[in-house]
Design a protein around this motif. Structure first.
Motif, PDB file in Angstrom:
ATOM      1  N   ALA A 281       0.842  -1.196   0.000  1.00 20.61           N
ATOM      2  CA  ALA A 281       0.000   0.000   0.000  1.00 20.61           C
ATOM      3  C   ALA A 281       0.872   1.240   0.000  1.00 20.61           C
ATOM      4  CB  ALA A 281      -0.925   0.004   1.208  1.00 20.61           C
ATOM      5  N   LEU A 282       0.304   2.330  -0.469  1.00 18.33           N
ATOM      6  CA  LEU A 282       1.050   3.572  -0.643  1.00 18.33           C
ATOM      7  C   LEU A 282       1.040   4.408   0.635  1.00 18.33           C
ATOM      8  CD1 LEU A 282       2.606   5.079  -2.860  1.00 18.33           C
ATOM      9  CD2 LEU A 282       0.470   6.207  -3.471  1.00 18.33           C
ATOM     10  N   LYS A 283       2.192   4.932   0.976  1.00 15.64           N
ATOM     11  CA  LYS A 283       2.317   5.829   2.124  1.00 15.64           C
ATOM     12  C   LYS A 283       1.325   6.979   1.997  1.00 15.64           C
ATOM     13  CE  LYS A 283       5.632   9.011   4.289  1.00 15.64           C
ATOM     14  NZ  LYS A 283       6.991   9.594   4.181  1.00 15.64           N
TER      15      LYS A 283
ATOM     16  N   THR B  80      11.355   5.891 -14.407  1.00 17.45           N
ATOM     17  CA  THR B  80      10.534   4.832 -13.824  1.00 17.45           C
ATOM     18  C   THR B  80      10.019   5.255 -12.462  1.00 17.45           C
ATOM     19  OG1 THR B  80      11.854   3.132 -14.942  1.00 17.45           O
ATOM     20  CG2 THR B  80      10.477   2.410 -13.110  1.00 17.45           C
ATOM     21  N   CYS B  81       8.746   4.981 -12.218  1.00 22.14           N
ATOM     22  CA  CYS B  81       8.129   5.281 -10.923  1.00 22.14           C
ATOM     23  C   CYS B  81       8.368   4.077 -10.005  1.00 22.14           C
ATOM     24  CB  CYS B  81       6.637   5.536 -11.117  1.00 22.14           C
ATOM     25  SG  CYS B  81       5.839   6.329  -9.699  1.00 22.14           S
ATOM     26  N   ASN B  82       9.373   4.179  -9.155  1.00 19.95           N
ATOM     27  CA  ASN B  82       9.813   3.042  -8.352  1.00 19.95           C
ATOM     28  C   ASN B  82       9.076   2.950  -7.014  1.00 19.95           C
ATOM     29  OD1 ASN B  82      11.638   2.066 -10.180  1.00 19.95           O
ATOM     30  ND2 ASN B  82      13.448   2.929  -9.179  1.00 19.95           N
ATOM     31  N   THR B  83       8.860   1.711  -6.564  1.00 19.06           N
ATOM     32  CA  THR B  83       8.326   1.424  -5.233  1.00 19.06           C
ATOM     33  C   THR B  83       9.144   0.297  -4.623  1.00 19.06           C
ATOM     34  OG1 THR B  83       6.730  -0.145  -6.178  1.00 19.06           O
ATOM     35  CG2 THR B  83       5.972   2.118  -5.829  1.00 19.06           C
ATOM     36  N   THR B  84       9.071   0.153  -3.311  1.00 22.46           N
ATOM     37  CA  THR B  84       9.814  -0.910  -2.630  1.00 22.46           C
ATOM     38  C   THR B  84       9.035  -2.223  -2.585  1.00 22.46           C
ATOM     39  OG1 THR B  84       8.985  -0.107  -0.503  1.00 22.46           O
ATOM     40  CG2 THR B  84      11.146   0.704  -1.224  1.00 22.46           C
ATOM     41  N   CYS B  85       7.758  -2.187  -2.956  1.00 24.85           N
ATOM     42  CA  CYS B  85       6.947  -3.394  -3.108  1.00 24.85           C
ATOM     43  C   CYS B  85       6.038  -3.173  -4.310  1.00 24.85           C
ATOM     44  CB  CYS B  85       6.148  -3.723  -1.840  1.00 24.85           C
ATOM     45  SG  CYS B  85       5.042  -2.401  -1.268  1.00 24.85           S
ATOM     46  N   THR B  86       5.350  -4.196  -4.753  1.00 26.54           N
ATOM     47  CA  THR B  86       4.584  -4.105  -5.987  1.00 26.54           C
ATOM     48  C   THR B  86       3.143  -3.673  -5.720  1.00 26.54           C
ATOM     49  OG1 THR B  86       5.933  -5.857  -6.974  1.00 26.54           O
ATOM     50  CG2 THR B  86       3.840  -5.337  -8.050  1.00 26.54           C
ATOM     51  N   LEU B  87       2.781  -2.505  -6.232  1.00 26.27           N
ATOM     52  CA  LEU B  87       1.402  -2.026  -6.159  1.00 26.27           C
ATOM     53  C   LEU B  87       0.622  -2.669  -7.301  1.00 26.27           C
ATOM     54  CD1 LEU B  87       2.057   1.773  -5.539  1.00 26.27           C
ATOM     55  CD2 LEU B  87       1.111   0.162  -3.873  1.00 26.27           C
ATOM     56  N   ILE B  88      -0.405  -3.439  -6.962  1.00 23.73           N
ATOM     57  CA  ILE B  88      -1.169  -4.175  -7.961  1.00 23.73           C
ATOM     58  C   ILE B  88      -2.500  -3.473  -8.227  1.00 23.73           C
ATOM     59  CG2 ILE B  88      -2.288  -6.382  -8.487  1.00 23.73           C
ATOM     60  CD1 ILE B  88      -0.174  -7.749  -6.804  1.00 23.73           C
ATOM     61  N   GLY B  89      -2.872  -3.403  -9.511  1.00 23.57           N
ATOM     62  CA  GLY B  89      -4.172  -2.860  -9.870  1.00 23.57           C
ATOM     63  C   GLY B  89      -4.224  -1.359  -9.951  1.00 23.57           C
ATOM     64  N   HIS B  90      -3.064  -0.706 -10.071  1.00 24.59           N
ATOM     65  CA  HIS B  90      -3.028   0.759 -10.135  1.00 24.59           C
ATOM     66  C   HIS B  90      -2.626   1.232 -11.517  1.00 24.59           C
ATOM     67  CE1 HIS B  90      -3.784   1.777  -5.969  1.00 24.59           C
ATOM     68  NE2 HIS B  90      -2.939   0.850  -5.591  1.00 24.59           N
ATOM     69  N   THR B  91      -3.097   2.408 -11.895  1.00 27.39           N
ATOM     70  CA  THR B  91      -2.664   3.101 -13.099  1.00 27.39           C
ATOM     71  C   THR B  91      -1.743   4.236 -12.689  1.00 27.39           C
ATOM     72  OG1 THR B  91      -4.730   2.596 -14.262  1.00 27.39           O
ATOM     73  CG2 THR B  91      -3.402   4.421 -15.118  1.00 27.39           C
TER      74      THR B  91
ATOM     75  N   ALA C 212      12.745  19.229 -21.151  1.00 30.55           N
ATOM     76  CA  ALA C 212      13.362  19.676 -19.901  1.00 30.55           C
ATOM     77  C   ALA C 212      12.285  20.055 -18.884  1.00 30.55           C
ATOM     78  CB  ALA C 212      14.274  20.864 -20.172  1.00 30.55           C
ATOM     79  N   GLY C 213      12.558  19.758 -17.623  1.00 31.46           N
ATOM     80  CA  GLY C 213      11.602  20.107 -16.568  1.00 31.46           C
ATOM     81  C   GLY C 213      11.726  19.187 -15.382  1.00 31.46           C
ATOM     82  N   ASN C 214      10.789  19.316 -14.465  1.00 33.14           N
ATOM     83  CA  ASN C 214      10.750  18.493 -13.257  1.00 33.14           C
ATOM     84  C   ASN C 214       9.639  17.449 -13.391  1.00 33.14           C
ATOM     85  OD1 ASN C 214      12.795  19.945 -11.715  1.00 33.14           O
ATOM     86  ND2 ASN C 214      11.322  21.623 -11.656  1.00 33.14           N
ATOM     87  N   TYR C 215      10.023  16.181 -13.270  1.00 27.26           N
ATOM     88  CA  TYR C 215       9.090  15.070 -13.466  1.00 27.26           C
ATOM     89  C   TYR C 215       8.721  14.428 -12.127  1.00 27.26           C
ATOM     90  CZ  TYR C 215       9.937  15.228 -18.502  1.00 27.26           C
ATOM     91  OH  TYR C 215       9.989  15.609 -19.828  1.00 27.26           O
ATOM     92  N   SER C 216       7.455  14.095 -12.000  1.00 25.69           N
ATOM     93  CA  SER C 216       6.975  13.378 -10.814  1.00 25.69           C
ATOM     94  C   SER C 216       5.912  12.388 -11.252  1.00 25.69           C
ATOM     95  CB  SER C 216       6.409  14.343  -9.764  1.00 25.69           C
ATOM     96  OG  SER C 216       5.373  15.135 -10.318  1.00 25.69           O
ATOM     97  N   CYS C 217       5.616  11.417 -10.389  1.00 32.56           N
ATOM     98  CA  CYS C 217       4.618  10.407 -10.717  1.00 32.56           C
ATOM     99  C   CYS C 217       3.674  10.203  -9.538  1.00 32.56           C
ATOM    100  CB  CYS C 217       5.276   9.076 -11.092  1.00 32.56           C
ATOM    101  SG  CYS C 217       6.245   8.294  -9.771  1.00 32.56           S
ATOM    102  N   ALA C 218       2.524   9.617  -9.831  1.00 28.70           N
ATOM    103  CA  ALA C 218       1.520   9.308  -8.819  1.00 28.70           C
ATOM    104  C   ALA C 218       0.732   8.101  -9.324  1.00 28.70           C
ATOM    105  CB  ALA C 218       0.594  10.497  -8.578  1.00 28.70           C
ATOM    106  N   VAL C 219      -0.228   7.633  -8.536  1.00 25.07           N
ATOM    107  CA  VAL C 219      -1.138   6.588  -8.997  1.00 25.07           C
ATOM    108  C   VAL C 219      -2.538   7.171  -9.060  1.00 25.07           C
ATOM    109  CG1 VAL C 219       0.250   4.660  -8.150  1.00 25.07           C
ATOM    110  CG2 VAL C 219      -1.464   5.677  -6.662  1.00 25.07           C
TER     111      VAL C 219
END
Length: 209
Positions: free
Chosen positions: A37-39, A151-162, A189-196
């Motif tokens: 689960a996501l923090k 790549t949007c990295n996580t320490t565990c696998t989030l399943i079922g998310h876009t 060029a720019g600042n990149y971020s990711c979410a679900v």
């Protein structure tokens, strides 16, 4: 001997796997062995109790700390103060909600229930892993005409998310875990971020390109 059963559901952001444990007419069913689960998000856990007919559950709670013979009720654990909710009734059984997840909430969660004269703990429990999002860039240097993989990295696998990507806080069309820029131009060029999707407020830190 006939058995009485109280049923409840485990609501998480992934597929479920049923695990049934118990003996001599006693048992606890967990519908998954592990959850990622996501923090900052909310997660719900629940179970199915099995016990000999003629008995009635008087109380139940969840715990992560303490020996199995003397565990600490999450409602009394200061690390979870004001972040946990119990839902319990004779019809639907027992469910735990944890809000505003922290990385320190990563633990094995077990349920214990009581009847008159008896108590039972369901083992091994549910392993909860809490992760945040981090943007990883594979290119050490960025030049026009080159290629970059984010790549949007996580320490565990989030399943079922876009996954959702942003450049300078503006939404991009890409909805994959990785963002490929090939070839790279000055416009990238720019600042990149990711979410679900559905948890857009829980953005990763920005990565400068």
């Amino acid at each position: 001997m006939a058995l009485a059963t109280k049923e409840c559901l485990l609501v998480v952001f992934l597929w479920s796997l049923t695990v049934v444990l118990g003996q001599n007419g006693w048992g606890v069913t967990y519908y998954t062995q592990s959850i990622c689960a996501l923090k900052g998000s909310t997660v719900e856990l629940s179970c199915t109790y099995k016990y000999p007919s003629g008995l009635q559950i008087t109380s139940a709670f969840w715990f992560t700390k303490g020996p199995n013979d003397d565990p600490v009720n999450l409602m009394e654990d200061p690390d979870y103060k004001d972040r946990v909710i119990y839902h319990s009734d004779d019809e639907n059984g027992h469910k735990l909600t944890i809000k505003d997840l922290r990385k320190s909430d990563s633990a094995v969660y077990k349920s214990r229930f009581f009847t008159v004269g008896y108590k039972y703990t369901g083992l091994p429990g549910v392993n909860l892993s809490v992760t945040d999002l981090q943007v990883n860039m594979t290119a050490a240097t960025v030049t026009d005409g080159g290629s970059v993989n984010l790549t949007c990295n996580t320490t565990c696998t989030l399943i079922g998310h876009t996954y959702i990507w942003y450049r300078n806080k503006q939404l991009l069309t890409n909805q994959e875990v990785s963002l490929h820029l090939n070839p790279v131009s000055s416009e990238d060029a720019g600042n990149y971020s990711c979410a679900v999707k559905g948890l857009e407020s829980l953005l990763s830190p920005e990565k400068k390109l």
